[in-house]
Design a protein around this motif. Structure first.
Motif, PDB file in Angstrom:
ATOM      1  N   GLU A 140       0.827  -1.211   0.000  1.00  8.77           N
ATOM      2  CA  GLU A 140       0.000   0.000   0.000  1.00  8.77           C
ATOM      3  C   GLU A 140       0.866   1.268   0.000  1.00  8.77           C
ATOM      4  N   MET A 141       1.852   1.305   0.892  1.00  5.87           N
ATOM      5  CA  MET A 141       2.666   2.501   1.028  1.00  5.87           C
ATOM      6  C   MET A 141       3.449   2.798  -0.253  1.00  5.87           C
ATOM      7  N   SER A 142       3.997   1.747  -0.887  1.00  7.46           N
ATOM      8  CA  SER A 142       4.750   1.944  -2.129  1.00  7.46           C
ATOM      9  C   SER A 142       3.845   2.486  -3.234  1.00  7.46           C
ATOM     10  N   MET A 143       2.648   1.914  -3.344  1.00 10.08           N
ATOM     11  CA  MET A 143       1.730   2.379  -4.386  1.00 10.08           C
ATOM     12  C   MET A 143       1.367   3.839  -4.157  1.00 10.08           C
ATOM     13  N   ASP A 144       1.154   4.194  -2.915  1.00  4.87           N
ATOM     14  CA  ASP A 144       0.813   5.563  -2.578  1.00  4.87           C
ATOM     15  C   ASP A 144       1.977   6.497  -2.931  1.00  4.87           C
ATOM     16  N   LEU A 145       3.197   6.088  -2.571  1.00  4.10           N
ATOM     17  CA  LEU A 145       4.381   6.904  -2.841  1.00  4.10           C
ATOM     18  C   LEU A 145       4.597   7.109  -4.337  1.00  4.10           C
ATOM     19  N   MET A 146       4.427   6.040  -5.109  1.00  8.45           N
ATOM     20  CA  MET A 146       4.699   6.120  -6.537  1.00  8.45           C
ATOM     21  C   MET A 146       3.488   6.563  -7.339  1.00  8.45           C
ATOM     22  N   GLY A 147       2.404   6.826  -6.648  1.00  8.32           N
ATOM     23  CA  GLY A 147       1.215   7.332  -7.333  1.00  8.32           C
ATOM     24  C   GLY A 147       0.515   6.279  -8.171  1.00  8.32           C
ATOM     25  N   PHE A 148       0.717   4.996  -7.878  1.00 11.64           N
ATOM     26  CA  PHE A 148      -0.003   3.944  -8.600  1.00 11.64           C
ATOM     27  C   PHE A 148      -1.370   3.750  -7.952  1.00 11.64           C
ATOM     28  N   LYS A 149      -2.385   3.513  -8.771  1.00 13.82           N
ATOM     29  CA  LYS A 149      -3.711   3.276  -8.206  1.00 13.82           C
ATOM     30  C   LYS A 149      -4.116   1.824  -8.395  1.00 13.82           C
ATOM     31  N   ARG A 150      -4.968   1.346  -7.526  1.00 13.03           N
ATOM     32  CA  ARG A 150      -5.492  -0.020  -7.555  1.00 13.03           C
ATOM     33  C   ARG A 150      -6.011  -0.400  -8.945  1.00 13.03           C
ATOM     34  N   GLU A 151      -6.639   0.593  -9.624  1.00 12.59           N
ATOM     35  CA  GLU A 151      -7.301   0.298 -10.903  1.00 12.59           C
ATOM     36  C   GLU A 151      -6.317   0.072 -12.047  1.00 12.59           C
ATOM     37  N   GLU A 152      -5.048   0.437 -11.858  1.00  9.84           N
ATOM     38  CA  GLU A 152      -4.110   0.227 -12.965  1.00  9.84           C
ATOM     39  C   GLU A 152      -3.287  -1.044 -12.777  1.00  9.84           C
ATOM     40  N   LEU A 153      -3.640  -1.852 -11.767  1.00 14.01           N
ATOM     41  CA  LEU A 153      -2.918  -3.113 -11.571  1.00 14.01           C
ATOM     42  C   LEU A 153      -3.480  -4.208 -12.488  1.00 14.01           C
TER      43      LEU A 153
ATOM     44  N   GLY C 112      10.957  14.097  -1.154  1.00 10.54           N
ATOM     45  CA  GLY C 112       9.866  15.070  -1.212  1.00 10.54           C
ATOM     46  C   GLY C 112       8.515  14.380  -1.104  1.00 10.54           C
ATOM     47  N   LEU C 113       8.358  13.298  -1.859  1.00 13.17           N
ATOM     48  CA  LEU C 113       7.100  12.545  -1.840  1.00 13.17           C
ATOM     49  C   LEU C 113       6.817  11.973  -0.457  1.00 13.17           C
ATOM     50  N   MET C 114       7.863  11.445   0.188  1.00 11.57           N
ATOM     51  CA  MET C 114       7.683  10.855   1.514  1.00 11.57           C
ATOM     52  C   MET C 114       7.162  11.895   2.499  1.00 11.57           C
ATOM     53  N   GLN C 115       7.722  13.118   2.378  1.00 11.23           N
ATOM     54  CA  GLN C 115       7.293  14.191   3.271  1.00 11.23           C
ATOM     55  C   GLN C 115       5.827  14.553   3.000  1.00 11.23           C
ATOM     56  N   LYS C 116       5.513  14.681   1.715  1.00 12.34           N
ATOM     57  CA  LYS C 116       4.146  15.061   1.310  1.00 12.34           C
ATOM     58  C   LYS C 116       3.126  14.000   1.748  1.00 12.34           C
ATOM     59  N   LYS C 117       3.512  12.729   1.658  1.00  8.80           N
ATOM     60  CA  LYS C 117       2.591  11.637   1.989  1.00  8.80           C
ATOM     61  C   LYS C 117       2.669  11.274   3.478  1.00  8.80           C
ATOM     62  N   HIS C 118       3.438  12.041   4.230  1.00  8.17           N
ATOM     63  CA  HIS C 118       3.595  11.785   5.670  1.00  8.17           C
ATOM     64  C   HIS C 118       4.139  10.386   5.970  1.00  8.17           C
ATOM     65  N   VAL C 119       5.064   9.926   5.119  1.00  7.31           N
ATOM     66  CA  VAL C 119       5.779   8.680   5.411  1.00  7.31           C
ATOM     67  C   VAL C 119       6.983   9.062   6.275  1.00  7.31           C
ATOM     68  N   ALA C 120       7.229   8.303   7.312  1.00  8.46           N
ATOM     69  CA  ALA C 120       8.328   8.621   8.222  1.00  8.46           C
ATOM     70  C   ALA C 120       9.665   8.618   7.482  1.00  8.46           C
ATOM     71  N   SER C 121      10.536   9.582   7.771  1.00  4.75           N
ATOM     72  CA  SER C 121      11.871   9.622   7.180  1.00  4.75           C
ATOM     73  C   SER C 121      12.746   8.584   7.876  1.00  4.75           C
ATOM     74  N   LEU C 122      13.931   8.361   7.305  1.00  6.97           N
ATOM     75  CA  LEU C 122      14.835   7.368   7.871  1.00  6.97           C
ATOM     76  C   LEU C 122      15.190   7.731   9.318  1.00  6.97           C
ATOM     77  N   SER C 123      15.425   9.025   9.570  1.00  7.56           N
ATOM     78  CA  SER C 123      15.785   9.461  10.925  1.00  7.56           C
ATOM     79  C   SER C 123      14.630   9.208  11.895  1.00  7.56           C
ATOM     80  N   GLU C 124      13.407   9.477  11.455  1.00 10.69           N
ATOM     81  CA  GLU C 124      12.251   9.215  12.323  1.00 10.69           C
ATOM     82  C   GLU C 124      12.103   7.719  12.587  1.00 10.69           C
ATOM     83  N   LEU C 125      12.394   6.909  11.585  1.00 14.92           N
ATOM     84  CA  LEU C 125      12.297   5.453  11.763  1.00 14.92           C
ATOM     85  C   LEU C 125      13.322   4.938  12.777  1.00 14.92           C
ATOM     86  N   TYR C 126      14.524   5.551  12.771  1.00 14.71           N
ATOM     87  CA  TYR C 126      15.530   5.155  13.763  1.00 14.71           C
ATOM     88  C   TYR C 126      15.046   5.504  15.173  1.00 14.71           C
TER      89      TYR C 126
END
Lengths: 180, 180, 180
Positions: A140-153, C112-126
């Motif tokens: 889920e997280m990878s798809m969200d990051l890369m902007g892939f949607k469920r419908e294009e799988l 940039g995408l990780m920040q925008k999508k609120h995915v934890a950065s590597l430092s936050e994960l540590y």
């Protein structure tokens, strides 16, 4: 039967059943998007399923690009989503070798050799995997990051999108795990 | 002894013995042909064997090139087989780092450092592995694809060529598995 | 209770407890120094720890560079140690993608995408990993080869330097193992 023995036996049985890693099951994280590694993953997966193992594949990061269906186009993407969509391979037929690609020559050579030697192509391996009930999850997280949607799988029986916790729950029951 | 108890005990014992992942055994898929990863594989393998584990290595894809003996030349190869033979490293002494190779400089630096720090070279690790009965399998399908023949592989005690099913049968008994 | 039954039960219990791979534990070898793979490792590690698994990380080879603290400078290095120190990333904030880095553009895009999508950065994960008692080991041999010293590693609760045998002892007890 003696009560103590009964209790002890029941406890042992329970422990044995709850034992992590005790199931005849294989969980694989498919992280790499290289044709070579994706082939390895699908050959291992179909081999294990043919041997009667339950097989779970968790496609994440670069690996998710292999699950895109090039024929399905989805609108409403952000600018970044469109960028990534353009830069990443459009589905499993566009994957390249992770080394010795040599501007596509290595990849073509390998595909030619596979055909000549009657080794199943990636598409054929997906077909077999589906028939053998190999379970495919997309991260889920990878798809969200890369902007892939469920419908294009791709259309694949039972394909689901899930998080890392679902993968780990499978992995800890499995007797075999690989990160590819 | 009560018959029920006896039966239950026997069943538990059987289950325990047939439990996948229950053997003190390590199975490793050596996919990468990079010197760094091949070194890691052999250091882990010899370390595990020294600790009393049974160790199974399955060399596949780029990894198989490390098993070539540069002194052995085999005729009767197809055009493609000759091409791959030329393009892929001729044995373990010709492997390069998977990153920071820098036209060979990184690889030379690492080899120099290893010698200075008295870290065993890849050849020495193979020697130790053989003495510790680390089992090496070469992947049949990979050898066929890359046009490698059994006769051009290194002399290593008990070296065998096998398919993915043999590797998986080992992996599911093993308490540890890695894909490198 | 019948003596035979007692003995058999005790034997079974012992075997069950000594069974390799039977602990609710994850051991991961973090070999790669790519930002993508380091992120994957930390996301899996923190996810597993949050699920109540014991988590052991063994940073080796390129992976060790992620454990360097750029603010800590150590003197008395050999020429080679200085060279490697300069060539390898100075800590986790300097890691690059293992593919699609595109002179840093891919790496920046992902961050940039990780920040925008609120995915934890590597430092936050540590940070989270430390709170969840994820154990981090740095490979002794790798640090020695690359000229890294104990004093230039990050401040992380319980961080230790160890050899491959310690990692393997953990791995064989673990129900899940990955090589990343």
């Amino acid at each position: 039967m003696n009560v103590n023995v009964e209790t002890e036996l029941a406890t042992l049985k329970e422990k044995l059943e709850a034992m992590p890693g005790g199931e005849n099951k294989l969980t694989m994280i498919v992280f790499s998007g290289g044709l070579d590694k994706q082939l390895a993953a699908m050959i291992i997966a179909t081999g294990a399923a043919a041997m009667g193992m339950e097989v779970i594949l968790f496609f994440t990061f670069w690996g998710t690009a292999a699950l895109r269906d090039p024929a399905k186009r989805v609108g409403g993407k952000s600018f970044m989503g469109k960028m990534f969509g353009m830069m990443l391979p459009k589905g499993r037929d566009k994957l390249k070798l992770s080394q010795m690609n040599m501007a596509g020559m290595g990849t073509s050579m390998l595909k030619g050799l596979m055909q000549k030697k009657h080794v199943a192509s990636l598409s054929e391996l997906y077909e077999v995997a589906g028939q053998l009930s190999v379970k495919i999850y997309a991260c889920e997280m990878s798809m969200d990051l890369m902007g892939f949607k469920r419908e294009e799988l791709i259309d694949y029986p039972g394909l689901e999108v899930c998080g890392v916790a679902t993968m780990l729950a499978h992995a800890k029951e499995s007797s075999v795990q690989f990160f590819i």
